[in-house]
Design an enzyme around this catalytic site. Structure first.
Site, PDB file in Angstrom:
ATOM      1  N   SER A 144      -1.110  11.370   2.379  1.00 26.69           N
ATOM      2  CA  SER A 144      -1.667   9.744   2.161  1.00 26.69           C
ATOM      3  C   SER A 144      -1.012   9.378   0.529  1.00 26.69           C
ATOM      4  O   SER A 144      -0.732  10.532  -0.254  1.00 26.69           O
ATOM      5  CB  SER A 144      -3.275   9.855   1.898  1.00 26.69           C
ATOM      6  OG  SER A 144      -3.576   8.574   1.290  1.00 26.69           O
ATOM      7  N   TYR A 157     -10.925  13.027  -1.331  1.00 30.18           N
ATOM      8  CA  TYR A 157     -10.160  12.454  -0.333  1.00 30.18           C
ATOM      9  C   TYR A 157      -8.641  12.599  -1.067  1.00 30.18           C
ATOM     10  O   TYR A 157      -7.820  13.350  -0.191  1.00 30.18           O
ATOM     11  CB  TYR A 157     -10.275  11.169   0.307  1.00 30.18           C
ATOM     12  CG  TYR A 157      -9.176  10.624   1.099  1.00 30.18           C
ATOM     13  CD1 TYR A 157      -9.178  11.048   2.475  1.00 30.18           C
ATOM     14  CD2 TYR A 157      -8.030  10.037   0.659  1.00 30.18           C
ATOM     15  CE1 TYR A 157      -8.222  10.754   3.253  1.00 30.18           C
ATOM     16  CE2 TYR A 157      -7.146   9.466   1.598  1.00 30.18           C
ATOM     17  CZ  TYR A 157      -7.080   9.679   2.903  1.00 30.18           C
ATOM     18  OH  TYR A 157      -6.162   9.349   3.649  1.00 30.18           O
TER      19      TYR A 157
HETATM   20  P1  NAD Z   1      -8.911   7.455  12.518  1.00 31.14           P
HETATM   21  O1  NAD Z   1     -10.462   7.524  11.864  1.00 31.14           O
HETATM   22  O2  NAD Z   1      -8.510   6.306  13.610  1.00 31.14           O
HETATM   23  O3  NAD Z   1      -8.544   8.738  13.124  1.00 31.14           O
HETATM   24  C1  NAD Z   1      -8.942  10.112  12.413  1.00 31.14           C
HETATM   25  C2  NAD Z   1      -8.871  10.919  13.557  1.00 31.14           C
HETATM   26  O4  NAD Z   1      -9.597  12.221  12.919  1.00 31.14           O
HETATM   27  C3  NAD Z   1      -9.871  10.790  14.874  1.00 31.14           C
HETATM   28  O5  NAD Z   1      -9.030  11.047  16.045  1.00 31.14           O
HETATM   29  C4  NAD Z   1     -10.965  11.577  14.648  1.00 31.14           C
HETATM   30  O6  NAD Z   1     -11.490  12.109  16.157  1.00 31.14           O
HETATM   31  C5  NAD Z   1     -10.338  12.726  13.919  1.00 31.14           C
HETATM   32  N1  NAD Z   1     -11.476  13.692  13.182  1.00 31.14           N
HETATM   33  C6  NAD Z   1     -12.408  12.988  12.539  1.00 31.14           C
HETATM   34  N2  NAD Z   1     -13.198  13.927  12.287  1.00 31.14           N
HETATM   35  C7  NAD Z   1     -12.881  15.025  13.057  1.00 31.14           C
HETATM   36  C8  NAD Z   1     -13.628  16.541  12.997  1.00 31.14           C
HETATM   37  N3  NAD Z   1     -14.574  16.717  12.576  1.00 31.14           N
HETATM   38  N4  NAD Z   1     -13.117  17.393  13.736  1.00 31.14           N
HETATM   39  C9  NAD Z   1     -11.750  16.883  14.378  1.00 31.14           C
HETATM   40  N5  NAD Z   1     -11.223  15.825  14.522  1.00 31.14           N
HETATM   41  C10 NAD Z   1     -11.806  14.908  13.725  1.00 31.14           C
HETATM   42  O7  NAD Z   1      -7.894   7.211  11.305  1.00 31.14           O
HETATM   43  P2  NAD Z   1      -6.386   7.118  10.954  1.00 31.14           P
HETATM   44  O8  NAD Z   1      -6.091   6.116  10.176  1.00 31.14           O
HETATM   45  O9  NAD Z   1      -5.573   7.265  12.674  1.00 31.14           O
HETATM   46  O10 NAD Z   1      -6.170   8.821  10.431  1.00 31.14           O
HETATM   47  C11 NAD Z   1      -5.322   9.778  10.713  1.00 31.14           C
HETATM   48  C12 NAD Z   1      -4.743  10.418   9.489  1.00 31.14           C
HETATM   49  O11 NAD Z   1      -4.048   9.597   8.626  1.00 31.14           O
HETATM   50  C13 NAD Z   1      -5.839  11.180   8.675  1.00 31.14           C
HETATM   51  O12 NAD Z   1      -5.702  12.105   8.238  1.00 31.14           O
HETATM   52  C14 NAD Z   1      -5.707  10.027   7.288  1.00 31.14           C
HETATM   53  O13 NAD Z   1      -6.412  10.658   6.167  1.00 31.14           O
HETATM   54  C15 NAD Z   1      -4.568   9.553   7.270  1.00 31.14           C
HETATM   55  N6  NAD Z   1      -4.289   8.452   6.448  1.00 31.14           N
HETATM   56  C16 NAD Z   1      -4.613   7.150   6.910  1.00 31.14           C
HETATM   57  C17 NAD Z   1      -4.413   5.962   6.468  1.00 31.14           C
HETATM   58  C18 NAD Z   1      -5.043   4.686   6.774  1.00 31.14           C
HETATM   59  O14 NAD Z   1      -4.881   3.814   6.237  1.00 31.14           O
HETATM   60  N7  NAD Z   1      -5.620   4.390   8.009  1.00 31.14           N
HETATM   61  C19 NAD Z   1      -3.884   6.011   5.380  1.00 31.14           C
HETATM   62  C20 NAD Z   1      -3.238   7.132   4.721  1.00 31.14           C
HETATM   63  C21 NAD Z   1      -3.420   8.445   5.351  1.00 31.14           C
END
Ligand code: NAD
Length: 251
Positions: A144, A157
């Protein structure tokens, strides 16, 4: 141009958001995909059904809570039983939880660390024997922008994502030349994780801070992930690829 026919790819948290977009794009370019999910079996099943079918290697899904150490072994055991080899591990599962230092909640700190950092270590360690069977093994960690510049009120985070950058760079040397290790660092992405921040006018304010003028869609992140897993990136390792529409990267 990118052809991953014959590749076998594991995406953690593949049931929605960025993970689901990665699953779809990997399948689109010919890879067989393992969709890992935690507990929403219906959503993971829909992702699985939406994947372009690969010639000889069926896609499959596997459930596990990765915030508990046995979760990583359960997922990689399934990879071993089903494929016995892995070409790319995408460490995508993560949570984003507000936790200001002045009101630090140790339980939330543990939960964030357990999934965003420890599970990435455990999944990667368990995946190495299978990645070593590949002629083009790689790991892509989803970091991130927060991991580089910090994030007020979300320091656990940000620290967990900063740890992934250090791990990426460490493992890229440690696992060379057999396995490449890179990190994709998204800025704001339109997923369930960020939905609350976008509500009630928040999205417009956020988009004003992004030079490209918009929040990313999940597929904007999936493209660079697939690139890093492909032979087009065969001389790229230890790299952090920012995918944030040009948002400020430091300070
Ligand atoms: P999201 O919430 O849609 O997806 C998160 C995923 O993590 C889901 O599939 C969920 O099932 C899984 N997860 C959560 N807790 C879990 C657990 N205990 N065990 C196994 N799986 C688990 O969010 P996203 O935006 O798709 O996030 C994906 C990645 O991208 C993350 O690592 C997040 O930190 C990163 N990210 C997201 C953003 C954003 O703005 N959305 C920005 C930077 C980084």
């Amino acid at each position: 141009m990118i052809d991953l026919d014959g590749y076998r790819v594991l995406v953690t948290g593949g049931g929605r958001g960025i993970g689901a977009a990665c699953c779809r794009l990997f399948a689109e370019v010919g890879a067989a995909v393992c969709v890992h999910y935690r507990n929403r079996e219906g959503a993971a099943g829909s992702v699985l059904e939406s994947l372009r079918t690969s010639a000889n290697q069926p896609h499959f899904k596997v459930a596990a809570d990765l915030s508990e150490p046995p979760g990583a072994d359960a997922v990689l055991d399934a990879i071993g039983r089903t494929w016995g080899r892995l070409d790319c591990l995408v460490n995508n599962a993560g949570i984003w939880v507000r936790n200001p230092l002045t009101e630090l909640d140790p339980q939330l700190l543990n939960e964030t660390w357990a999934l965003n950092a420890r599970a990435v270590f455990l999944c990667s360690a368990a995946a190495v024997p299978f990645l070593e069977q590949s002629v083009d093994g790689s790991i892509v960690n989803i970091g991130s922008t927060a991991g580089q510049r910090g994030e007020a009120m979300y320091s656990p985070y940000a620290a967990s994502k900063g740890a992934l950058i250090a791990a990426t760079k460490s493992w890229s040397s440690e696992l060379a030349p057999r396995i490449r290790v890179n990190c994709v660092a998204p800025g704001w992405v339109d997923t369930e994780l960020s939905a609350e921040a976008f509500a009630e006018g928040g999205r417009e304010a956020i988009e004003e801070t992004i030079p490209l003028g918009r929040v990313a869609s999940p597929v904007d992140i999936a493209g660079p992930v697939v690139f890093l897993a492909s032979q087009l990136a065969r001389h790229v390792t230890g790299e952090v690829l920012n995918v944030n529409g040009g948002s400020v990267l430091a300070g």
